[in-house]
Design a protein around this motif. Structure first.
Motif, PDB file in Angstrom:
ATOM      1  N   PHE A  51       0.805  -1.316   0.017  1.00 52.66           N
ATOM      2  CA  PHE A  51       0.020   0.041   0.012  1.00 52.66           C
ATOM      3  C   PHE A  51       0.963   1.345  -0.115  1.00 52.66           C
ATOM      4  O   PHE A  51       2.055   1.290   0.639  1.00 52.66           O
ATOM      5  CB  PHE A  51      -0.849   0.049   1.317  1.00 52.66           C
ATOM      6  N   LYS A  52       0.600   2.283  -0.790  1.00 58.95           N
ATOM      7  CA  LYS A  52       1.126   3.533  -0.845  1.00 58.95           C
ATOM      8  C   LYS A  52       1.118   4.264   0.546  1.00 58.95           C
ATOM      9  O   LYS A  52       2.234   5.170   0.837  1.00 58.95           O
ATOM     10  CB  LYS A  52       0.523   4.452  -1.851  1.00 58.95           C
ATOM     11  N   SER A  53       0.021   4.203   1.334  1.00 57.07           N
ATOM     12  CA  SER A  53      -0.048   5.090   2.428  1.00 57.07           C
ATOM     13  C   SER A  53      -1.198   4.396   3.235  1.00 57.07           C
ATOM     14  O   SER A  53      -1.975   3.460   2.943  1.00 57.07           O
ATOM     15  CB  SER A  53      -0.591   6.508   1.819  1.00 57.07           C
ATOM     16  N   ARG A  55      -3.882   5.876   3.976  1.00 52.80           N
ATOM     17  CA  ARG A  55      -5.373   6.283   2.942  1.00 52.80           C
ATOM     18  C   ARG A  55      -5.455   5.113   1.998  1.00 52.80           C
ATOM     19  O   ARG A  55      -6.591   4.912   2.034  1.00 52.80           O
ATOM     20  CB  ARG A  55      -5.119   7.673   2.592  1.00 52.80           C
ATOM     21  N   ASP A  56      -4.340   4.858   1.428  1.00 52.48           N
ATOM     22  CA  ASP A  56      -4.620   3.719   0.547  1.00 52.48           C
ATOM     23  C   ASP A  56      -5.064   2.394   1.236  1.00 52.48           C
ATOM     24  O   ASP A  56      -6.057   1.650   0.687  1.00 52.48           O
ATOM     25  CB  ASP A  56      -3.207   3.370  -0.253  1.00 52.48           C
ATOM     26  N   SER A  60      -8.922   0.632   0.448  1.00 56.06           N
ATOM     27  CA  SER A  60      -9.240  -0.730   0.186  1.00 56.06           C
ATOM     28  C   SER A  60     -10.069  -1.399   1.177  1.00 56.06           C
ATOM     29  O   SER A  60     -10.972  -2.254   0.771  1.00 56.06           O
ATOM     30  CB  SER A  60      -7.852  -1.334   0.273  1.00 56.06           C
TER      31      SER A  60
END
Length: 208
Positions: A51-53, A55-56, A60
């Protein structure tokens, strides 16, 4: 042996489940990449491989919640021969039971995510709820088409009320330390709605 793709999907699922557990038990303030990593038993660097962050991860999680809720509203096999109203009864019964098995986490997590105040994330939550309410409207519409549900039914209002009924029941259930059967409570409340909707049944608002 699992392929790399499958292993990645399994790991992503573990991370989402860990985030869901943290947010449902400790609230939105508990959601940090480091805590999620500890819950899964991996490093923070490993989280960022999937995951990028944060928030990501939350995006999801919302998608996963939507998948669960929409799957609950798919008629079970073998009900095609039933009347739309009876099929709706069974579908809601199964939906309420699934919510209980998941310990109401989907609805509790939605409320916590909204509390974060992230506009883009809230927009995604809104889409999820609109899809959920839209599916309820479709089911009710089938009942109208079959002549079982009152043709003057405001589908938007009823579907939104059903969502509110489930959300409120789950919230009270969680706050009361799960002291009652939410599926049974929802079924009783659905019975009230049903009397108002079914052709030939008196509307509860007319009762003096």
């Amino acid at each position: 042996m699992s392929s790399n793709y499958e292993s990645s999907e399994v790991r992503r699922k573990q991370i989402i489940n860990a985030a869901r557990k943290l947010i449902s038990t400790s609230g939105s303030d508990s959601i940090t990449v480091s805590r999620i990593a500890r819950e899964v038993g991996i490093s923070e660097a490993a989280i960022y491989r999937h995951f990028k962050s944060k928030r990501d991860i939350l995006f999801s999680m919302v998608e996963d919640i939507e998948d669960n809720l929409m799957a609950d509203l798919i008629p079970e096999p073998g009900v095609a021969h039933q009347s739309p109203l009876r099929a709706l009864d069974r579908l809601l019964e199964n939906h309420f039971s699934a919510i209980q098995r998941r310990r109401g986490v989907s609805f509790l997590v939605i409320a916590e995510i909204v509390s974060l105040g992230d506009k883009k994330l809230n927009k995604r939550v809104l889409e999820t709820l609109q899809n959920y309410i839209g599916r309820l409207k479709d089911i009710l519409s089938d009942g109208i088409a079959a002549g079982e549900i009152r043709s003057d039914t405001d589908l938007e209002a009823v579907a939104t009320s059903l969502f509110g009924m489930v959300q409120a029941t789950v919230t009270i259930w969680a706050l009361s330390n799960r002291s009652f059967d939410p599926a049974e409570r929802c079924a009783l409340l659905w019975g009230i709605y049903r009397k108002a909707l079914v052709i030939g049944q008196p509307c509860p608002s007319n009762v003096r």
